[in-house]
Motif scaffolding. Structure first.
Motif, PDB file in Angstrom:
ATOM      1  N   LYS A 165     -43.651 -36.332  -8.745  1.00  0.00           N
ATOM      2  CA  LYS A 165     -43.517 -35.170  -7.866  1.00  0.00           C
ATOM      3  C   LYS A 165     -42.259 -34.376  -8.201  1.00  0.00           C
ATOM      4  O   LYS A 165     -42.289 -33.141  -8.274  1.00  0.00           O
ATOM      5  N   LYS A 166     -41.140 -35.063  -8.443  1.00  0.00           N
ATOM      6  CA  LYS A 166     -39.894 -34.392  -8.794  1.00  0.00           C
ATOM      7  C   LYS A 166     -40.036 -33.655 -10.118  1.00  0.00           C
ATOM      8  O   LYS A 166     -39.564 -32.531 -10.277  1.00  0.00           O
ATOM      9  N   VAL A 167     -40.690 -34.286 -11.083  1.00  0.00           N
ATOM     10  CA  VAL A 167     -40.892 -33.639 -12.386  1.00  0.00           C
ATOM     11  C   VAL A 167     -41.758 -32.394 -12.210  1.00  0.00           C
ATOM     12  O   VAL A 167     -41.468 -31.324 -12.768  1.00  0.00           O
ATOM     13  N   ASN A 168     -42.811 -32.499 -11.421  1.00  0.00           N
ATOM     14  CA  ASN A 168     -43.688 -31.330 -11.179  1.00  0.00           C
ATOM     15  C   ASN A 168     -42.936 -30.216 -10.470  1.00  0.00           C
ATOM     16  O   ASN A 168     -43.101 -29.036 -10.795  1.00  0.00           O
ATOM     17  N   ASP A 169     -42.107 -30.569  -9.491  1.00  0.00           N
ATOM     18  CA  ASP A 169     -41.318 -29.567  -8.767  1.00  0.00           C
ATOM     19  C   ASP A 169     -40.367 -28.838  -9.716  1.00  0.00           C
ATOM     20  O   ASP A 169     -40.220 -27.620  -9.658  1.00  0.00           O
ATOM     21  N   THR A 170     -39.722 -29.581 -10.580  1.00  0.00           N
ATOM     22  CA  THR A 170     -38.794 -28.935 -11.515  1.00  0.00           C
ATOM     23  C   THR A 170     -39.521 -28.056 -12.521  1.00  0.00           C
ATOM     24  O   THR A 170     -39.040 -27.010 -12.933  1.00  0.00           O
ATOM     25  N   THR A 201     -38.212 -47.415  -9.298  1.00  0.00           N
ATOM     26  CA  THR A 201     -38.334 -46.235  -8.443  1.00  0.00           C
ATOM     27  C   THR A 201     -39.803 -45.911  -8.272  1.00  0.00           C
ATOM     28  O   THR A 201     -40.627 -46.201  -9.142  1.00  0.00           O
ATOM     29  N   ASN A 202     -40.111 -45.331  -7.175  1.00  0.00           N
ATOM     30  CA  ASN A 202     -41.495 -45.014  -6.870  1.00  0.00           C
ATOM     31  C   ASN A 202     -42.027 -44.032  -7.904  1.00  0.00           C
ATOM     32  O   ASN A 202     -41.488 -42.949  -8.116  1.00  0.00           O
ATOM     33  N   LYS A 210     -42.316 -26.436 -11.870  1.00  0.00           N
ATOM     34  CA  LYS A 210     -42.743 -25.230 -11.140  1.00  0.00           C
ATOM     35  C   LYS A 210     -41.577 -24.237 -11.011  1.00  0.00           C
ATOM     36  O   LYS A 210     -41.767 -23.048 -11.141  1.00  0.00           O
ATOM     37  N   ASN A 217     -43.028 -40.507  -6.526  1.00  0.00           N
ATOM     38  CA  ASN A 217     -41.890 -39.629  -6.257  1.00  0.00           C
ATOM     39  C   ASN A 217     -41.326 -39.055  -7.544  1.00  0.00           C
ATOM     40  O   ASN A 217     -40.924 -37.894  -7.598  1.00  0.00           O
ATOM     41  N   SER A 218     -41.300 -39.872  -8.606  1.00  0.00           N
ATOM     42  CA  SER A 218     -40.790 -39.395  -9.881  1.00  0.00           C
ATOM     43  C   SER A 218     -41.675 -38.300 -10.446  1.00  0.00           C
ATOM     44  O   SER A 218     -41.189 -37.275 -10.944  1.00  0.00           O
TER      45      SER A 218
END
Length: 146
Positions: free
Chosen positions: A135-140, A128-129, A142, A132-133
């Motif tokens: 970014k998803k961890v950072n979004d969660t 997986t990219n 936040k 993107n992984s």
């Protein structure tokens, strides 16, 4: 005073070099001579050992030309394989060729065998990219911190 670093080449090695030159082989690694000499000595030893066994079996004290010829003939038979006779191969070919092949199915495009036999089948899995992984961890993170 003459140079004393002239290398002595044994007579057997000189003969091998002369044979190679006669065959048109002028550029070779010097280790080739040693390998060929080793093979010749090995083959000669095996042949003479077998000739000695044949002479002992015939209750002779010395090896003669017939014993050596027999040893050479047996080694030649071991090293070469003539294959089955032509008649047997022809009969086998007739029996195989008497069976007709399966009809070709009408189809457009390239006909390939099943995927498991094709080299076009991917033999890897993409990771997986990573961005993107992250970014998803950072979004969660936040969302949880808000």
């Amino acid at each position: 005073m003459a140079a004393t670093n002239i290398k002595y080449i044994p007579k057997d090695a000189q003969v091998i070099m002369a044979i190679l030159k006669e065959l048109g082989v002028n550029d070779f690694d010097p280790r080739v001579i040693n390998q060929l000499l080793e093979f010749i000595y090995w083959h000669t030893t095996i042949t003479l050992d077998d000739a000695r066994v044949f002479a002992n079996h015939a209750k002779k004290k010395n090896i003669d030309a017939d014993d050596v010829k027999l040893a050479i003939q047996i080694h030649a038979e071991k090293m070469s394989f003539a294959g089955p006779p032509r008649d047997i191969l022809l009969e086998l070919a007739r029996s195989k060729n008497s069976t007709s092949l399966a009809p070709i199915k009408p189809q457009s495009g390239i006909r390939l065998p099943p995927d498991r036999y094709c080299l076009t089948q991917p033999n890897y899995k993409l990771k997986t990219n990573l961005l993107n992984s992250i970014k998803k961890v950072n979004d969660t993170l936040k969302i949880k911190s808000d």
